[in-house]
Design a protein around this motif. Structure first.
Motif, short mmCIF file in Angstrom:
data_model
loop_
_atom_site.label_atom_id
_atom_site.label_comp_id
_atom_site.label_asym_id
_atom_site.label_seq_id
_atom_site.Cartn_x
_atom_site.Cartn_y
_atom_site.Cartn_z
N GLN A 1 4.35 -3.83 -8.45
CA GLN A 1 3.71 -4.71 -9.39
C GLN A 1 4.68 -5.88 -9.81
O GLN A 1 4.31 -6.92 -10.17
N ASP A 2 6.05 -5.69 -9.87
CA ASP A 2 6.84 -6.46 -10.33
C ASP A 2 7.02 -7.67 -9.20
O ASP A 2 7.04 -8.84 -9.71
N ALA A 3 6.85 -7.46 -8.10
CA ALA A 3 6.81 -8.39 -6.90
C ALA A 3 5.65 -9.20 -7.04
O ALA A 3 5.70 -10.54 -6.96
N VAL A 4 4.65 -8.64 -7.30
CA VAL A 4 2.97 -9.18 -7.41
C VAL A 4 3.18 -10.42 -8.52
O VAL A 4 2.88 -11.38 -8.62
N ASN A 5 4.00 -9.62 -9.78
CA ASN A 5 4.01 -10.53 -11.12
C ASN A 5 4.73 -11.87 -10.66
O ASN A 5 4.59 -12.98 -11.11
N ARG A 6 5.65 -11.65 -9.98
CA ARG A 6 6.74 -13.02 -9.67
C ARG A 6 6.01 -13.85 -8.62
O ARG A 6 6.43 -15.00 -8.48
N TRP A 7 5.36 -13.26 -7.62
CA TRP A 7 4.95 -14.17 -6.44
C TRP A 7 3.51 -14.85 -6.56
O TRP A 7 3.10 -15.67 -5.98
N LEU B 1 -6.22 -6.72 -4.31
CA LEU B 1 -5.55 -6.50 -5.61
C LEU B 1 -5.85 -5.25 -6.37
O LEU B 1 -5.29 -4.25 -6.70
N GLU B 2 -7.17 -5.22 -6.46
CA GLU B 2 -7.76 -4.10 -7.21
C GLU B 2 -7.72 -2.71 -6.37
O GLU B 2 -7.41 -1.66 -6.65
N ALA B 3 -8.02 -2.77 -5.04
CA ALA B 3 -7.68 -1.79 -4.08
C ALA B 3 -6.12 -1.39 -4.14
O ALA B 3 -6.15 0.01 -3.88
N LEU B 4 -5.21 -2.08 -4.33
CA LEU B 4 -4.08 -1.85 -4.30
C LEU B 4 -3.51 -0.79 -5.82
O LEU B 4 -2.55 -0.27 -5.98
N GLY B 5 -4.67 -1.08 -6.77
CA GLY B 5 -4.46 -0.53 -8.16
C GLY B 5 -3.53 -1.36 -8.84
O GLY B 5 -2.71 -1.01 -9.86
N LEU B 6 -3.12 -2.76 -8.62
CA LEU B 6 -2.19 -3.68 -9.25
C LEU B 6 -3.10 -4.60 -10.09
O LEU B 6 -4.21 -4.76 -9.98
N THR B 7 -2.16 -5.11 -10.88
CA THR B 7 -2.99 -6.44 -11.98
C THR B 7 -2.29 -7.65 -11.47
O THR B 7 -1.09 -7.70 -11.09
N ALA B 8 -3.09 -8.58 -11.69
CA ALA B 8 -2.44 -10.02 -11.74
C ALA B 8 -1.79 -10.49 -13.13
O ALA B 8 -2.39 -10.05 -14.18
N PRO B 9 -0.58 -11.13 -13.17
CA PRO B 9 0.08 -11.55 -14.35
C PRO B 9 -0.85 -12.74 -15.13
O PRO B 9 -0.27 -13.85 -15.35
N TRP C 1 0.81 -1.14 -0.05
CA TRP C 1 -0.10 -0.03 -0.22
C TRP C 1 0.79 1.31 -0.03
O TRP C 1 0.68 2.32 -0.89
N THR C 2 1.95 1.18 0.86
CA THR C 2 2.70 2.36 0.78
C THR C 2 3.58 2.43 -0.16
O THR C 2 3.75 3.82 -0.91
N LEU C 3 3.93 1.53 -0.95
CA LEU C 3 4.72 1.73 -2.20
C LEU C 3 3.79 2.04 -3.40
O LEU C 3 4.28 2.96 -4.06
N VAL C 4 2.51 1.67 -3.70
CA VAL C 4 1.74 1.96 -4.57
C VAL C 4 1.48 3.26 -4.42
O VAL C 4 1.02 4.03 -5.66
#
Ligand code: BYC
Length: 322
Positions: free
Chosen positions: A194-200, A246-254, A180-183
């Motif tokens: 986003q890169d971390a989420v893509n990898r994990w 994930l949506e609340a973070l404004g990130l996407t799933a790979p 949350w802090t990073l986004v």
């Protein structure tokens, strides 16, 4: 997979087995001193020892970032979380001891590469955002699985799980808070998240075990109510919890195929790379060798603590005898 698979009754089926199954059907808990079928004991020792090993090896990816946490507060929180994981490992080894297992033999099997631990800990933690992704996704997946294990039929395991789940909830929130802090930071920080989420993302889905059709232990384990929900159902519950976050973070799933199935009211993921999963659990993931080597070095460097403790205990018992 149903929860009530009929067990074939042969003339050899022991009365004890039938009484045991009746207790299971009645949702009674099995205590360490109760009679249990040898295979039930074996199944539990297998699962609980793998679980304990996962907690212990699972400290390594996060340990790597303790010296590089971005603030004193983040460092203290991460340290507390890693210590919790050590505690979980210790409770779980104690559970195996209530089943008659020898802790040293289990740990030796881990260090010799004969025992399994969770696939997820064989991936590298490359950036600070990985601390967020591990807490949020890995502990998040672990919670969904472990909440169901709070109702497992073996009482000492169920009791350990209740305590562990409370701590995992804190872990999951601290991971979410890091992301949350990073986004909400710079573009580079958001890209790092986003890169971390893509990898994990995919390893977190794999962590919940093979597809039900390849889960060789599920049928027996669910008949005995050791396992309460199947691997695929756990994955569905994990997605239901995680995708809105994930949506609340404004990130996407790979995963371009991730979608909400209106009829079933759950998220559906795309194809999982099960070949990758098999490679990792066979010992050929990106970090398997490094993880085991680090654990062996820790054992060698710290053996003096065990020796000192054994000598102290021996000394104390000599003094009591005199
Ligand atoms: N990785 O018949 P299946 C944490 C193996 S740590 C490796 O479906 P089952 C944390 C499985 O063992 C918490 N191997 O098995 C710590 C079996 O092989 P064997 C980790 C896997 O047992 C630090 C074979 O594949 N949680 O939260 O019915 C920092 C066939 O599988 C994996 C637990 O350990 C895998 N992912 O179901 C952060 C939960 N998946 O034994 C966080 C406890 C499967 O025949 N465990 N295999 O050689 C369980 O709930 C169950 O064991 C599983 C698998 C759902 C994982």
């Amino acid at each position: 997979m149903t929860n009530n698979i009929a067990t074939p009754v042969t003339s050899e089926t022991h009365t004890n087995d039938l009484a045991f199954l009746a207790r299971i059907d009645n949702d009674e808990k099995i205590e360490a001193c109760d009679w249990m079928p040898p295979d039930y004991r074996k199944m539990l020792i297998r699962q609980v020892s793998q679980h304990a090993h996962s907690e212990i090896i699972g400290m390594q990816p996060e340990r790597n970032w303790l010296t590089r946490a971005p603030s004193l507060q983040r460092k203290s929180i991460l340290l507390a979380k890693i210590q919790d994981e050590a505690g979980h490992g210790l409770y779980l080894y104690s559970v195996t001891e209530t089943l008659g297992a020898d802790r040293k033999s289990l740990v030796d099997a881990l260090l010799d590469g004969r025992a399994k631990y969770s696939s997820i800990f064989n991936y590298p933690a490359l950036t600070w955002a990985d601390m967020g992704a591990i807490g949020w996704l890995v502990d998040g997946a672990a919670i969904v699985n472990q909440v169901s294990l709070c109702k497992t039929s073996y009482a000492p395991y169920a009791r350990a799980m209740i305590r562990i789940c409370k701590e995992e909830s804190f872990h999951q929130r601290q991971g979410f808070d890091i992301l949350w802090t990073l986004v909400h930071g710079s573009d580079a920080q958001k890209a790092m998240a986003q890169d971390a989420v893509n990898r994990w993302w995919w390893p977190a889905l794999m962590m919940l075990g093979p597809h039900d059709s390849n889960s060789q232990h599920s049928e027996k384990s669910m008949r005995w109510k050791i396992k309460r929900i199947s691997n695929d159902e756990t994955r569905r519950r994990f997605l239901t919890q995680t995708v809105p976050q994930l949506e609340a973070l404004g990130l996407t799933a790979p995963d371009p195929d991730l979608n909400y199935d209106e009829e079933a009211q759950c998220y559906r993921h795309g194809d999982i790379d099960w070949d990758e999963f098999q490679r990792v659990i066979a010992g050929n993931g990106p970090c398997n060798k490094q993880r085991l080597q680090t654990a062996r070095t820790a054992r060698d460097n710290q053996s003096w603590v065990l020796e000192a403790s054994a000598a102290y205990t021996q000394n104390q018992s000599k003094q009591t005898m005199h």
